[in-house]
Design a protein around this motif. Structure first.
Motif, PDB file in Angstrom:
ATOM      1  N   LEU A 175      66.480  39.777  12.930  1.00  0.00           N
ATOM      2  CA  LEU A 175      67.664  40.579  13.235  1.00  0.00           C
ATOM      3  C   LEU A 175      67.449  42.041  12.881  1.00  0.00           C
ATOM      4  CD1 LEU A 175      70.694  38.332  12.155  1.00  0.00           C
ATOM      5  CD2 LEU A 175      69.388  38.338  14.280  1.00  0.00           C
ATOM      6  N   GLU A 176      66.727  42.286  11.795  1.00  0.00           N
ATOM      7  CA  GLU A 176      66.477  43.667  11.376  1.00  0.00           C
ATOM      8  C   GLU A 176      65.430  44.344  12.271  1.00  0.00           C
ATOM      9  OE1 GLU A 176      67.359  42.699   6.648  1.00  0.00           O
ATOM     10  OE2 GLU A 176      65.315  43.013   7.363  1.00  0.00           O
ATOM     11  N   ILE A 177      64.404  43.586  12.654  1.00  0.00           N
ATOM     12  CA  ILE A 177      63.322  44.169  13.454  1.00  0.00           C
ATOM     13  C   ILE A 177      63.804  44.516  14.857  1.00  0.00           C
ATOM     14  CG2 ILE A 177      61.106  43.647  14.562  1.00  0.00           C
ATOM     15  CD1 ILE A 177      60.447  41.948  12.052  1.00  0.00           C
ATOM     16  N   ASN A 178      64.583  43.628  15.448  1.00  0.00           N
ATOM     17  CA  ASN A 178      65.015  43.835  16.834  1.00  0.00           C
ATOM     18  C   ASN A 178      66.528  44.042  16.910  1.00  0.00           C
ATOM     19  OD1 ASN A 178      64.061  44.165  19.444  1.00  0.00           O
ATOM     20  ND2 ASN A 178      64.460  42.049  20.034  1.00  0.00           N
ATOM     21  N   ASP A 179      67.054  44.763  15.985  1.00  0.00           N
ATOM     22  CA  ASP A 179      68.493  44.977  15.858  1.00  0.00           C
ATOM     23  C   ASP A 179      69.105  45.486  17.165  1.00  0.00           C
ATOM     24  OD1 ASP A 179      71.001  45.250  14.629  1.00  0.00           O
ATOM     25  OD2 ASP A 179      70.625  47.373  14.231  1.00  0.00           O
ATOM     26  N   GLY A 180      70.189  44.818  17.582  1.00  0.00           N
ATOM     27  CA  GLY A 180      70.917  45.239  18.765  1.00  0.00           C
ATOM     28  C   GLY A 180      70.335  44.781  20.081  1.00  0.00           C
ATOM     29  N   ASN A 181      69.264  43.975  20.052  1.00  0.00           N
ATOM     30  CA  ASN A 181      68.615  43.572  21.298  1.00  0.00           C
ATOM     31  C   ASN A 181      68.638  42.062  21.501  1.00  0.00           C
ATOM     32  OD1 ASN A 181      67.208  46.082  22.603  1.00  0.00           O
ATOM     33  ND2 ASN A 181      66.895  46.289  20.400  1.00  0.00           N
ATOM     34  N   PHE A 182      69.627  41.410  20.931  1.00  0.00           N
ATOM     35  CA  PHE A 182      69.772  39.969  21.111  1.00  0.00           C
ATOM     36  C   PHE A 182      70.810  39.701  22.193  1.00  0.00           C
ATOM     37  CE2 PHE A 182      67.876  40.422  17.003  1.00  0.00           C
ATOM     38  CZ  PHE A 182      67.020  39.336  16.891  1.00  0.00           C
ATOM     39  N   TRP A 183      70.557  38.665  22.978  1.00  0.00           N
ATOM     40  CA  TRP A 183      71.428  38.333  24.092  1.00  0.00           C
ATOM     41  C   TRP A 183      72.625  37.540  23.609  1.00  0.00           C
ATOM     42  CZ3 TRP A 183      66.334  36.457  26.485  1.00  0.00           C
ATOM     43  CH2 TRP A 183      65.644  37.551  27.023  1.00  0.00           C
ATOM     44  N   GLN A 184      73.803  37.903  24.121  1.00  0.00           N
ATOM     45  CA  GLN A 184      75.024  37.179  23.772  1.00  0.00           C
ATOM     46  C   GLN A 184      75.284  36.096  24.824  1.00  0.00           C
ATOM     47  OE1 GLN A 184      75.770  41.012  24.197  1.00  0.00           O
ATOM     48  NE2 GLN A 184      74.361  40.852  22.482  1.00  0.00           N
ATOM     49  N   PHE A 185      75.689  34.924  24.329  1.00  0.00           N
ATOM     50  CA  PHE A 185      76.063  33.850  25.247  1.00  0.00           C
ATOM     51  C   PHE A 185      77.364  34.210  25.955  1.00  0.00           C
ATOM     52  CE2 PHE A 185      78.128  29.805  26.252  1.00  0.00           C
ATOM     53  CZ  PHE A 185      77.107  29.129  26.903  1.00  0.00           C
ATOM     54  N   THR A 186      78.344  34.658  25.185  1.00  0.00           N
ATOM     55  CA  THR A 186      79.591  35.170  25.745  1.00  0.00           C
ATOM     56  C   THR A 186      80.351  35.930  24.658  1.00  0.00           C
ATOM     57  OG1 THR A 186      81.555  34.598  27.062  1.00  0.00           O
ATOM     58  CG2 THR A 186      81.050  33.176  25.211  1.00  0.00           C
ATOM     59  N   CYS A 187      81.228  36.834  25.062  1.00  0.00           N
ATOM     60  CA  CYS A 187      82.097  37.576  24.140  1.00  0.00           C
ATOM     61  C   CYS A 187      83.533  37.476  24.651  1.00  0.00           C
ATOM     62  CB  CYS A 187      81.688  39.051  24.054  1.00  0.00           C
ATOM     63  SG  CYS A 187      80.030  39.350  23.386  1.00  0.00           S
ATOM     64  N   TRP A 188      84.503  37.380  23.755  1.00  0.00           N
ATOM     65  CA  TRP A 188      85.894  37.320  24.212  1.00  0.00           C
ATOM     66  C   TRP A 188      86.541  38.699  24.303  1.00  0.00           C
ATOM     67  CZ3 TRP A 188      83.856  34.175  20.431  1.00  0.00           C
ATOM     68  CH2 TRP A 188      84.051  34.544  19.106  1.00  0.00           C
ATOM     69  N   HIS A 189      85.907  39.728  23.741  1.00  0.00           N
ATOM     70  CA  HIS A 189      86.231  41.113  24.085  1.00  0.00           C
ATOM     71  C   HIS A 189      85.068  41.983  23.633  1.00  0.00           C
ATOM     72  CE1 HIS A 189      87.256  42.242  19.926  1.00  0.00           C
ATOM     73  NE2 HIS A 189      88.008  41.159  19.849  1.00  0.00           N
ATOM     74  N   MET A 190      85.032  43.197  24.063  1.00  0.00           N
ATOM     75  CA  MET A 190      83.891  44.057  23.790  1.00  0.00           C
ATOM     76  C   MET A 190      83.754  44.337  22.299  1.00  0.00           C
ATOM     77  SD  MET A 190      82.296  44.605  26.534  1.00  0.00           S
ATOM     78  CE  MET A 190      81.230  45.940  25.980  1.00  0.00           C
ATOM     79  N   PRO A 191      82.515  44.283  21.768  1.00  0.00           N
ATOM     80  CA  PRO A 191      82.303  44.610  20.350  1.00  0.00           C
ATOM     81  C   PRO A 191      82.736  46.037  20.043  1.00  0.00           C
ATOM     82  CG  PRO A 191      80.354  43.572  21.313  1.00  0.00           C
ATOM     83  CD  PRO A 191      81.274  43.885  22.442  1.00  0.00           C
ATOM     84  N   ASP A 192      83.277  46.238  18.838  1.00  0.00           N
ATOM     85  CA  ASP A 192      83.696  47.574  18.421  1.00  0.00           C
ATOM     86  C   ASP A 192      82.492  48.509  18.311  1.00  0.00           C
ATOM     87  OD1 ASP A 192      86.321  46.707  18.272  1.00  0.00           O
ATOM     88  OD2 ASP A 192      86.115  46.073  16.176  1.00  0.00           O
ATOM     89  N   THR A 193      81.372  47.965  17.815  1.00  0.00           N
ATOM     90  CA  THR A 193      80.142  48.753  17.687  1.00  0.00           C
ATOM     91  C   THR A 193      79.047  48.080  18.500  1.00  0.00           C
ATOM     92  OG1 THR A 193      80.795  49.342  15.422  1.00  0.00           O
ATOM     93  CG2 THR A 193      78.505  49.784  16.070  1.00  0.00           C
ATOM     94  N   PRO A 194      78.739  48.583  19.678  1.00  0.00           N
ATOM     95  CA  PRO A 194      77.715  47.949  20.511  1.00  0.00           C
ATOM     96  C   PRO A 194      76.396  47.819  19.764  1.00  0.00           C
ATOM     97  CG  PRO A 194      78.901  49.636  21.747  1.00  0.00           C
ATOM     98  CD  PRO A 194      79.328  49.774  20.311  1.00  0.00           C
ATOM     99  N   GLY A 195      75.767  46.643  19.917  1.00  0.00           N
ATOM    100  CA  GLY A 195      74.473  46.408  19.288  1.00  0.00           C
ATOM    101  C   GLY A 195      74.558  45.794  17.917  1.00  0.00           C
ATOM    102  N   HIS A 196      75.732  45.827  17.256  1.00  0.00           N
ATOM    103  CA  HIS A 196      75.880  45.225  15.926  1.00  0.00           C
ATOM    104  C   HIS A 196      76.653  43.910  16.095  1.00  0.00           C
ATOM    105  CE1 HIS A 196      74.844  49.362  14.895  1.00  0.00           C
ATOM    106  NE2 HIS A 196      74.520  48.930  13.681  1.00  0.00           N
ATOM    107  N   LEU A 197      75.915  42.805  16.070  1.00  0.00           N
ATOM    108  CA  LEU A 197      76.487  41.518  16.456  1.00  0.00           C
ATOM    109  C   LEU A 197      76.978  40.681  15.281  1.00  0.00           C
ATOM    110  CD1 LEU A 197      73.880  40.534  19.194  1.00  0.00           C
ATOM    111  CD2 LEU A 197      76.172  41.463  19.531  1.00  0.00           C
ATOM    112  N   GLN A 198      76.667  41.097  14.051  1.00  0.00           N
ATOM    113  CA  GLN A 198      77.057  40.269  12.911  1.00  0.00           C
ATOM    114  C   GLN A 198      78.568  40.064  12.853  1.00  0.00           C
ATOM    115  OE1 GLN A 198      74.604  42.270  12.944  1.00  0.00           O
ATOM    116  NE2 GLN A 198      72.892  41.571  11.670  1.00  0.00           N
ATOM    117  N   ASN A 199      79.347  41.081  13.159  1.00  0.00           N
ATOM    118  CA  ASN A 199      80.804  40.956  13.134  1.00  0.00           C
ATOM    119  C   ASN A 199      81.418  41.065  14.520  1.00  0.00           C
ATOM    120  OD1 ASN A 199      81.017  40.775  10.226  1.00  0.00           O
ATOM    121  ND2 ASN A 199      80.475  42.955  10.165  1.00  0.00           N
TER     122      ASN A 199
END
Length: 441
Positions: free
Chosen positions: A226-250
């Motif tokens: 997660l640290e090495i490739n931060d922000g480049n993981f594919w999402q299966f689905t989201c129920w609304h847009m992330p507040d901070t693009p690329g930061h998937l932990q929250n």
């Protein structure tokens, strides 16, 4: 008597070589077509971990607050918090998190341009849980998971590309902009399907080819990846847009898979209760809405639920067996004509004391011999058919090989089909009236 009947069958087949060739060819073509598709079905629908699949389970929690219960199933993968909470609880014998991404891979000491490869970020239990074979070295430890160690395991393919297949343990690999130390090299490993990444198959209109792609070339500890490739993981689905693009932990997204190993029915029941309790706790905290919408399926149940066998393979199998049925009916007609043409010979045998049962057995032995010859031809056509399948652009094409069980099944099916085809003609031949036939001689 069998040897005698076999000798009579060989003599009979030699007397009319053209008719014999037609019957053998009909069975061979039908067997070749059906066994080609059946072999592909067998390889794609088999147990990827025989002896272990009954202890591996895939938990699901419904973390989507927008789910209006229009469907009864939770999302196929988990959000970061749910997956990490369940993994951190250590309520199973083993547990592993998995998530994949693509990144640039380079070996500083090798004079080759960077490669774009798939990386699987996972935890140390991944390798013993899924019985992953090693050629050199081993996986990392649980302590490496906790310390975010910069280590990696690579596939045999990548090891061949970068290091010529030699022992590369201890060498440096650059993942994106980070150097990691290679601690293990896998043996050639090709699970069918790629079960640990299966999700969403039943929603993909039958496009399940991704389940049969080759495993990832780089494996890193989950937190390190997660640290090495931060922000480049594919999402299966989201129920609304992330507040901070690329930061998937929250982020309000599901993108992580969790697998657990549970040895015994009692442990399965305990984990199912734990899963329900966790969901209830998270509902009380206001994080999720549907606490009762949890699932815990075994590996094979999860594969069945996702319909991992491509729909075109099912269709091809049905069509091939329909073609085999047509070949069967043609063989029935040819055998019937062949046996009835020998009415005089059969009448003489009956007059000399042969019973109806003996005549029936003689005809079945001849039909079985035709089936054996058709099985040899069908085996050769099956090998040809599988060779053609391997030339197709499908992701599972390279898996199409004839294993020992399907080799024996080829001949068993050919002989069974020929005996079935010969049953009616043999019955008709055994009921020929000897007196009527002797009058015509």
């Amino acid at each position: 008597m069998f040897a005698y009947y076999l000798d009579l069958a060989v003599r009979s087949l030699k007397r009319n070589k053209v008719l014999t060739a037609l019957m053998v060819l009909a069975i061979a073509v039908g067997i070749g077509a059906s066994m080609t598709t059946l072999t592909v079905m067998h390889l794609l629908s088999g147990d990827p971990l025989p002896g272990r699949s009954g202890t591996l389970f895939y938990p699901q929690v419904d973390a989507d607050p927008t789910n209006d219960y229009s469907h009864a199933e939770p999302l196929d993968v988990m959000d970061y918090r749910s997956a990490v909470d369940l993994w951190s609880a250590h309520r199973a014998d083993r547990q592993t998190l998995v998530v994949d991404s693509k990144l640039k891979v380079h070996a500083p000491e090798v004079n080759l341009p960077p490669l774009m490869e798939m990386m699987l970020s996972t935890t140390s239990d991944f390798f013993p849980m899924f019985d992953v074979p090693f050629q050199y070295g081993s996986g990392w430890s649980a302590d490496d998971d906790a310390k975010h160690a910069r280590v990696a395991v690579i596939s045999a393919d990548l090891n061949n590309k970068l290091f010529g297949g030699t022992n590369s343990v201890g060498h440096t690999l650059r993942l994106r902009d980070t150097d990691v130390r290679i601690v293990g090299v896998l043996k050639p490993w090709r699970p069918s399907p790629q079960f640990y990444m299966v999700a969403g198959g039943r929603f993909a209109n039958g496009q399940t080819d991704d389940f049969y792609t080759k495993p990832e070339d780089v494996f890193t500890p989950f937190t390190s990846g997660l640290e090495i490739n931060d922000g480049n993981f594919w999402q299966f689905t989201c129920w609304h847009m992330p507040d901070t693009p690329g930061h998937l932990q929250n982020a309000p997204c599901v993108w992580i898979r969790l697998w657990v190993e549970l040895g015994g029915a009692a442990k399965v029941a305990d984990y199912r209760s734990f899963l329900a309790g966790y969901a209830a706790q998270q509902k009380a905290l206001g994080r999720i809405t549907h606490a009762d919408n949890t699932r815990l399926r075994s590996l094979m149940q999860w594969l069945d639920f996702n319909h991992v066998v491509p729909s075109d393979v099912h269709l091809q199998t049905w069509l091939a067996f329909a073609f085999l049925a047509i070949c069967l009916f043609n063989t029935v007609g040819l055998l019937l004509a062949k046996f009835l043409r020998r009415s005089g010979e059969i009448g003489v045998r009956r007059a000399l004391g042969a019973s109806r049962r003996a005549v029936f057995a003689q005809c079945l032995v001849e039909a079985g011999l035709i089936g054996l010859l058709g099985g040899i031809g069908g085996w050769l056509l099956t090998l040809t058919g599988l060779w053609l399948v391997r030339r197709q652009p499908s992701a599972y094409a390279d898996l199409a090989h004839l294993d020992a069980p399907m080799f024996f099944a080829t001949f068993v099916l050919a002989i069974m089909v020929s005996l079935l085809a010969g049953a009616l003609p043999a019955l008709r031949a055994s009921r020929i009236a000897p007196a009527l036939q002797l009058k015509t001689l």
